[in-house]
Design an enzyme around this catalytic site. Structure first.
Site, PDB file in Angstrom:
ATOM      1  N   GLU A   1      -9.621 -10.067   3.329  1.00 61.04           N
ATOM      2  CA  GLU A   1      -9.323  -8.686   2.892  1.00 61.04           C
ATOM      3  C   GLU A   1      -9.175  -7.770   4.107  1.00 61.04           C
ATOM      4  O   GLU A   1      -8.292  -6.915   4.151  1.00 61.04           O
ATOM      5  CB  GLU A   1     -10.402  -8.168   1.939  1.00 61.04           C
ATOM      6  CG  GLU A   1     -10.480  -8.916   0.622  1.00 61.04           C
ATOM      7  CD  GLU A   1      -9.133  -9.076  -0.061  1.00 61.04           C
ATOM      8  OE1 GLU A   1      -8.410  -8.078  -0.194  1.00 61.04           O
ATOM      9  OE2 GLU A   1      -8.795 -10.211  -0.452  1.00 61.04           O
TER      10      GLU A   1
ATOM     11  N   TRP B   1      -5.818  -8.175   5.219  1.00 63.14           N
ATOM     12  CA  TRP B   1      -4.785  -7.371   4.544  1.00 63.14           C
ATOM     13  C   TRP B   1      -4.687  -5.995   5.183  1.00 63.14           C
ATOM     14  O   TRP B   1      -3.604  -5.417   5.300  1.00 63.14           O
ATOM     15  CB  TRP B   1      -5.089  -7.243   3.041  1.00 63.14           C
ATOM     16  CG  TRP B   1      -4.548  -8.381   2.254  1.00 63.14           C
ATOM     17  CD1 TRP B   1      -5.236  -9.464   1.809  1.00 63.14           C
ATOM     18  CD2 TRP B   1      -3.179  -8.574   1.842  1.00 63.14           C
ATOM     19  NE1 TRP B   1      -4.389 -10.317   1.120  1.00 63.14           N
ATOM     20  CE2 TRP B   1      -3.130  -9.791   1.125  1.00 63.14           C
ATOM     21  CE3 TRP B   1      -2.002  -7.837   1.986  1.00 63.14           C
ATOM     22  CZ2 TRP B   1      -1.937 -10.283   0.578  1.00 63.14           C
ATOM     23  CZ3 TRP B   1      -0.815  -8.329   1.433  1.00 63.14           C
ATOM     24  CH2 TRP B   1      -0.794  -9.542   0.739  1.00 63.14           C
TER      25      TRP B   1
ATOM     26  N   TRP C   1      14.609   5.387 -11.135  1.00 61.98           N
ATOM     27  CA  TRP C   1      13.330   6.043 -11.457  1.00 61.98           C
ATOM     28  C   TRP C   1      13.546   7.163 -12.449  1.00 61.98           C
ATOM     29  O   TRP C   1      14.579   7.833 -12.441  1.00 61.98           O
ATOM     30  CB  TRP C   1      12.698   6.618 -10.183  1.00 61.98           C
ATOM     31  CG  TRP C   1      12.413   5.634  -9.104  1.00 61.98           C
ATOM     32  CD1 TRP C   1      12.962   5.598  -7.861  1.00 61.98           C
ATOM     33  CD2 TRP C   1      11.502   4.529  -9.156  1.00 61.98           C
ATOM     34  NE1 TRP C   1      12.455   4.542  -7.133  1.00 61.98           N
ATOM     35  CE2 TRP C   1      11.564   3.876  -7.897  1.00 61.98           C
ATOM     36  CE3 TRP C   1      10.642   4.022 -10.129  1.00 61.98           C
ATOM     37  CZ2 TRP C   1      10.789   2.743  -7.597  1.00 61.98           C
ATOM     38  CZ3 TRP C   1       9.878   2.900  -9.832  1.00 61.98           C
ATOM     39  CH2 TRP C   1       9.966   2.274  -8.590  1.00 61.98           C
TER      40      TRP C   1
ATOM     41  N   ASN D   1     -10.446  -1.606  -6.325  1.00 61.57           N
ATOM     42  CA  ASN D   1      -9.158  -2.199  -5.941  1.00 61.57           C
ATOM     43  C   ASN D   1      -8.374  -2.752  -7.134  1.00 61.57           C
ATOM     44  O   ASN D   1      -7.166  -2.525  -7.251  1.00 61.57           O
ATOM     45  CB  ASN D   1      -9.373  -3.305  -4.913  1.00 61.57           C
ATOM     46  CG  ASN D   1      -8.069  -3.963  -4.525  1.00 61.57           C
ATOM     47  OD1 ASN D   1      -7.160  -3.307  -4.014  1.00 61.57           O
ATOM     48  ND2 ASN D   1      -7.938  -5.254  -4.807  1.00 61.57           N
TER      49      ASN D   1
ATOM     50  N   TRP E   1       7.253   4.972  -6.954  1.00 60.86           N
ATOM     51  CA  TRP E   1       5.952   4.655  -6.355  1.00 60.86           C
ATOM     52  C   TRP E   1       5.522   5.710  -5.335  1.00 60.86           C
ATOM     53  O   TRP E   1       4.329   5.904  -5.098  1.00 60.86           O
ATOM     54  CB  TRP E   1       5.965   3.272  -5.710  1.00 60.86           C
ATOM     55  CG  TRP E   1       6.959   3.077  -4.584  1.00 60.86           C
ATOM     56  CD1 TRP E   1       8.232   2.616  -4.703  1.00 60.86           C
ATOM     57  CD2 TRP E   1       6.770   3.353  -3.182  1.00 60.86           C
ATOM     58  NE1 TRP E   1       8.849   2.585  -3.479  1.00 60.86           N
ATOM     59  CE2 TRP E   1       7.974   3.026  -2.520  1.00 60.86           C
ATOM     60  CE3 TRP E   1       5.716   3.830  -2.422  1.00 60.86           C
ATOM     61  CZ2 TRP E   1       8.144   3.171  -1.136  1.00 60.86           C
ATOM     62  CZ3 TRP E   1       5.875   3.974  -1.058  1.00 60.86           C
ATOM     63  CH2 TRP E   1       7.083   3.652  -0.424  1.00 60.86           C
TER      64      TRP E   1
ATOM     65  N   TRP F   1       1.118   0.111  -2.268  1.00 62.28           N
ATOM     66  CA  TRP F   1       2.029   0.655  -3.290  1.00 62.28           C
ATOM     67  C   TRP F   1       3.311  -0.167  -3.339  1.00 62.28           C
ATOM     68  O   TRP F   1       3.833  -0.487  -4.409  1.00 62.28           O
ATOM     69  CB  TRP F   1       2.322   2.139  -3.033  1.00 62.28           C
ATOM     70  CG  TRP F   1       1.271   2.997  -3.668  1.00 62.28           C
ATOM     71  CD1 TRP F   1       0.155   3.501  -3.068  1.00 62.28           C
ATOM     72  CD2 TRP F   1       1.204   3.396  -5.050  1.00 62.28           C
ATOM     73  NE1 TRP F   1      -0.597   4.191  -3.986  1.00 62.28           N
ATOM     74  CE2 TRP F   1       0.026   4.163  -5.199  1.00 62.28           C
ATOM     75  CE3 TRP F   1       2.023   3.207  -6.162  1.00 62.28           C
ATOM     76  CZ2 TRP F   1      -0.361   4.719  -6.430  1.00 62.28           C
ATOM     77  CZ3 TRP F   1       1.646   3.773  -7.385  1.00 62.28           C
ATOM     78  CH2 TRP F   1       0.471   4.507  -7.507  1.00 62.28           C
TER      79      TRP F   1
HETATM   80  P1  FAD Z   1     -13.622  -4.705   0.072  1.00 64.74           P
HETATM   81  O1  FAD Z   1     -13.195  -5.561  -1.071  1.00 64.74           O
HETATM   82  O2  FAD Z   1     -15.038  -4.749   0.436  1.00 64.74           O
HETATM   83  O3  FAD Z   1     -12.706  -5.123   1.293  1.00 64.74           O
HETATM   84  C1  FAD Z   1     -13.135  -5.021   2.649  1.00 64.74           C
HETATM   85  C2  FAD Z   1     -12.126  -4.222   3.440  1.00 64.74           C
HETATM   86  O4  FAD Z   1     -10.882  -4.904   3.489  1.00 64.74           O
HETATM   87  C3  FAD Z   1     -11.818  -2.869   2.831  1.00 64.74           C
HETATM   88  O5  FAD Z   1     -12.788  -1.922   3.202  1.00 64.74           O
HETATM   89  C4  FAD Z   1     -10.447  -2.576   3.416  1.00 64.74           C
HETATM   90  O6  FAD Z   1     -10.532  -2.078   4.726  1.00 64.74           O
HETATM   91  C5  FAD Z   1      -9.820  -3.959   3.473  1.00 64.74           C
HETATM   92  N1  FAD Z   1      -9.001  -4.214   2.287  1.00 64.74           N
HETATM   93  C6  FAD Z   1      -9.399  -4.746   1.102  1.00 64.74           C
HETATM   94  N2  FAD Z   1      -8.340  -4.889   0.278  1.00 64.74           N
HETATM   95  C7  FAD Z   1      -7.266  -4.422   0.956  1.00 64.74           C
HETATM   96  C8  FAD Z   1      -5.892  -4.304   0.632  1.00 64.74           C
HETATM   97  N3  FAD Z   1      -5.384  -4.688  -0.555  1.00 64.74           N
HETATM   98  N4  FAD Z   1      -5.069  -3.766   1.553  1.00 64.74           N
HETATM   99  C9  FAD Z   1      -5.530  -3.348   2.765  1.00 64.74           C
HETATM  100  N5  FAD Z   1      -6.825  -3.463   3.127  1.00 64.74           N
HETATM  101  C10 FAD Z   1      -7.677  -3.990   2.220  1.00 64.74           C
HETATM  102  N6  FAD Z   1      -7.136   0.689   1.121  1.00 64.74           N
HETATM  103  C11 FAD Z   1      -7.363   1.607   2.081  1.00 64.74           C
HETATM  104  O7  FAD Z   1      -8.224   1.387   2.952  1.00 64.74           O
HETATM  105  N7  FAD Z   1      -6.654   2.781   2.113  1.00 64.74           N
HETATM  106  C12 FAD Z   1      -5.701   3.070   1.188  1.00 64.74           C
HETATM  107  O8  FAD Z   1      -5.073   4.136   1.264  1.00 64.74           O
HETATM  108  C13 FAD Z   1      -5.466   2.133   0.155  1.00 64.74           C
HETATM  109  N8  FAD Z   1      -4.557   2.382  -0.822  1.00 64.74           N
HETATM  110  C14 FAD Z   1      -4.342   1.449  -1.798  1.00 64.74           C
HETATM  111  C15 FAD Z   1      -3.363   1.693  -2.771  1.00 64.74           C
HETATM  112  C16 FAD Z   1      -3.139   0.773  -3.785  1.00 64.74           C
HETATM  113  C17 FAD Z   1      -2.068   1.042  -4.827  1.00 64.74           C
HETATM  114  C18 FAD Z   1      -3.880  -0.413  -3.828  1.00 64.74           C
HETATM  115  C19 FAD Z   1      -3.639  -1.433  -4.905  1.00 64.74           C
HETATM  116  C20 FAD Z   1      -4.835  -0.684  -2.862  1.00 64.74           C
HETATM  117  C21 FAD Z   1      -5.078   0.234  -1.834  1.00 64.74           C
HETATM  118  N9  FAD Z   1      -6.023  -0.008  -0.830  1.00 64.74           N
HETATM  119  C22 FAD Z   1      -6.224   0.916   0.158  1.00 64.74           C
HETATM  120  C23 FAD Z   1      -6.687  -1.324  -0.712  1.00 64.74           C
HETATM  121  C24 FAD Z   1      -8.016  -1.498  -1.429  1.00 64.74           C
HETATM  122  O9  FAD Z   1      -7.946  -1.046  -2.745  1.00 64.74           O
HETATM  123  C25 FAD Z   1      -9.187  -0.810  -0.731  1.00 64.74           C
HETATM  124  O10 FAD Z   1      -9.192  -1.125   0.642  1.00 64.74           O
HETATM  125  C26 FAD Z   1     -10.508  -1.282  -1.329  1.00 64.74           C
HETATM  126  O11 FAD Z   1     -10.557  -1.012  -2.703  1.00 64.74           O
HETATM  127  C27 FAD Z   1     -11.657  -0.587  -0.638  1.00 64.74           C
HETATM  128  O12 FAD Z   1     -12.886  -0.975  -1.200  1.00 64.74           O
HETATM  129  P2  FAD Z   1     -13.911  -1.846  -0.364  1.00 64.74           P
HETATM  130  O13 FAD Z   1     -14.081  -1.271   0.996  1.00 64.74           O
HETATM  131  O14 FAD Z   1     -15.144  -1.982  -1.189  1.00 64.74           O
HETATM  132  O15 FAD Z   1     -13.137  -3.224  -0.244  1.00 64.74           O
END
Ligand code: FAD
Length: 487
Positions: free
Chosen positions: A279, A282, A310, A345, A363, A386
């Site tokens: 993650e 990502w 759109w 997420n 989007w 997105w």
């Molecule tokens: P955990 O599950 O604990 O993950 C650990 C870390 O991995 C996160 O803190 C984050 O830094 C990174 N991570 C996890 N999933 C993703 C992912 N899909 N993409 C990129 N990094 C990821 N994340 C953001 O940090 N900023 C945003 O602006 C953002 N916008 C999003 C928009 C959409 C439409 C979606 C579907 C996801 C988005 N995310 C974004 C990714 C993700 O939802 C969040 O990083 C995550 O929910 C944060 O919670 P956590 O720290 O508990 O994640």
């Protein structure tokens, strides 16, 4: 010409709001000269203006950093304005001969920093840059042809093979900061929202201490079930590190190494740690993509998707933002976002899909709303995700994969706990109808005290019809893909 041997150095904080594991700080302190810890609020120079929830987080994080510095005899100097001009003023005031900073890799900030470094060099002031925000600097992870990866799995493999953890640096015990320097008052920056102040329920503890506490809690209590539970919005199963990582209150290497150490010690299975590292991967993939493809937040990565027909539907957009679509999981997510500055997420994916596919709204409307309301709003991750949902991104989910918000609710919030929390007006409905109240018999609705259309909206769009409309829209594009079942 500045006398470098005697002059102080500037430590220009940006999105590295921490003292531990901060290579620019380590290098600045290692010069043995007085260090001027500086933060510049440059509202225009880094591209987009910060969103409301980000400003809230920044406000608290800067205060925490200042407290941490004061605990070591220092303090944070605050300035506001175009970064180059503010740096020049400070250099003129102090005779500073070097500026230490951790790099920002977003295109606008990167270009601005390069310009600043060039301009200051001409005056004998050296800018020294480090990487403290990513596992690996963009440009260092390229495929065999020397090009950026466009697919996550090979990128992640190459990232793990390439990235090397830096030697961790320890926060210095004390600072010598020149005493007579003026600093702006953070209260005057109005970073905390006022009109309205919608931050009362925001979650998270901005600052380095909050970041460390979140990581420790996660690794000790949650990581052992991360892979399985991370998709469950009704469980507190993820790290909640995203805003901390965005603002650099903790380094991604610290997060990765702590998770890996737990696996090595046997306290969690290595598959759990690997999933967490993926993650973080990502996040890295998003940042590298944006660096190489600066248009990611503005236009479709796969250009043909910009021809999507759109719909302009302000009422539907407003219902989506307010969490009043009539689909409980979507509404729960949008309300969680507004109330707390974050959203789970899995639910982010569902609400994004709903906007793009069920409502056929661009989007970019959703991306902009998230930008304003997420405390972890990150240009790269937001745009990448997105576009992933829209099907237009690099390694995106195919457009024809349309999330069914009812099925997603039943799968990931089976007892409806998450929905009941955020959509309390339907909270007394039995589990079997909690994700689709309009399918409940009128007696069940009456028993639960729900008058559809009054207490809670009827669905603003029918799932099956919306799905057909979305697939029809896809067919108008040149790249037509094969429909498959909903997830
Ligand atoms: P955990 O599950 O604990 O993950 C650990 C870390 O991995 C996160 O803190 C984050 O830094 C990174 N991570 C996890 N999933 C993703 C992912 N899909 N993409 C990129 N990094 C990821 N994340 C953001 O940090 N900023 C945003 O602006 C953002 N916008 C999003 C928009 C959409 C439409 C979606 C579907 C996801 C988005 N995310 C974004 C990714 C993700 O939802 C969040 O990083 C995550 O929910 C944060 O919670 P956590 O720290 O508990 O994640």
């Amino acid at each position: 010409m500045v006398d470098k041997a005697a002059s102080p150095v500037i430590l220009w904080f940006r999105r590295d709001l921490r003292l531990d594991d901060n290579p620019a700080l380590g290098a600045a302190v290692a010069t043995g000269r007085p260090v001027i810890p500086l933060y510049i609020l440059d509202e225009t120079g880094e591209g987009r203006r910060l969103g409301g929830a980000s400003r809230w987080w920044l406000d608290k994080s800067l205060r925490a950093l200042d407290r941490d510095l004061r605990g070591r005899g220092g303090r944070l100097i605050l300035r506001r304005g175009p970064a180059e001009a503010e740096l020049r003023y400070l250099i003129a005031e102090t005779g500073a001969g070097q500026v230490f900073m951790n790099r920002l890799f977003e295109p606008d900030a990167f270009a601005r920093d390069a310009d600043i470094a060039h301009a200051l060099k001409g005056e004998g002031v050296e800018c020294v840059g480090f990487n403290a925000t990513l596992l690996c600097r963009p440009g260092a992870v390229l495929n065999g042809s020397g090009l950026p990866y466009k697919v996550f799995t090979p990128f992640h493999k190459a990232l793990l093979a390439t990235a090397r953890a830096p030697q961790p640096t320890v926060a210095p015990a004390s600072f010598i900061v020149p005493q007579d320097l003026a600093s702006e008052e953070i209260e005057h920056w109005s970073l905390h929202p006022t009109r309205p102040d919608w931050s009362a329920g925001f979650v998270g503890a901005p600052g380095e201490a909050g970041a460390k506490a979140a990581l420790t809690h996660f690794v000790e209590k949650r990581l052992n079930a991360y892979a399985l539970d991370r998709d469950r919005p009704d469980r507190s199963a993820t790290s909640r590190l995203s805003a901390h990582l965005h603002w650099g209150e903790i380094s991604p290497w610290r997060a990765v190494n702590t998770a890996r150490a737990a696996a090595t010690s046997g306290s969690v299975a290595s598959a759990e740690a690997d999933k967490f590292v993926a993650e973080i991967g990502w996040r890295e993939f998003s940042a590298h993509l944006l660096h190489h493809f600066p248009y990611l937040p503005e236009r479709a990565f796969k250009a043909e998707y910009d021809a999507m027909p759109w719909r302009d539907d302000p009422a539907a957009l407003a219902a989506w933002r307010a969490g009043r679509t009539g689909y409980p999981l979507v509404d729960a997510g949008m309300r969680q976002l507004w109330a707390t500055g974050t959203m789970h997420n899995r639910v982010r994916m569902v609400v994004a899909s709903f906007l793009i596919k069920h409502l056929l709204i661009d989007w970019r409307e959703g991306e902009a709303w998230f930008w304003d309301t997420l405390s972890d709003a990150d240009l790269a991750s937001n745009a990448q995700n997105w576009q992933w949902v829209a099907g237009s991104g690099a390694d995106a989910s195919p457009y024809f994969r349309i999330f069914n918000p009812v099925a997603q609710g039943e799968k990931f919030d089976p007892q409806g706990r998450y929905v009941r929390h955020w959509v309390p007006e339907i909270g007394r409905l039995p589990d079997r109808w909690i994700h689709a109240p309009w399918t409940a018999p009128s007696s069940a609705l009456a028993d639960a005290g729900v008058r559809l259309g009054r207490d809670y909206p009827r669905p603003i769009v029918d799932h099956a019809e919306a799905r057909e409309r979305a697939l029809g829209a896809l067919k108008t594009l040149k790249a037509v893909s094969r429909p498959e079942d909903d997830e």
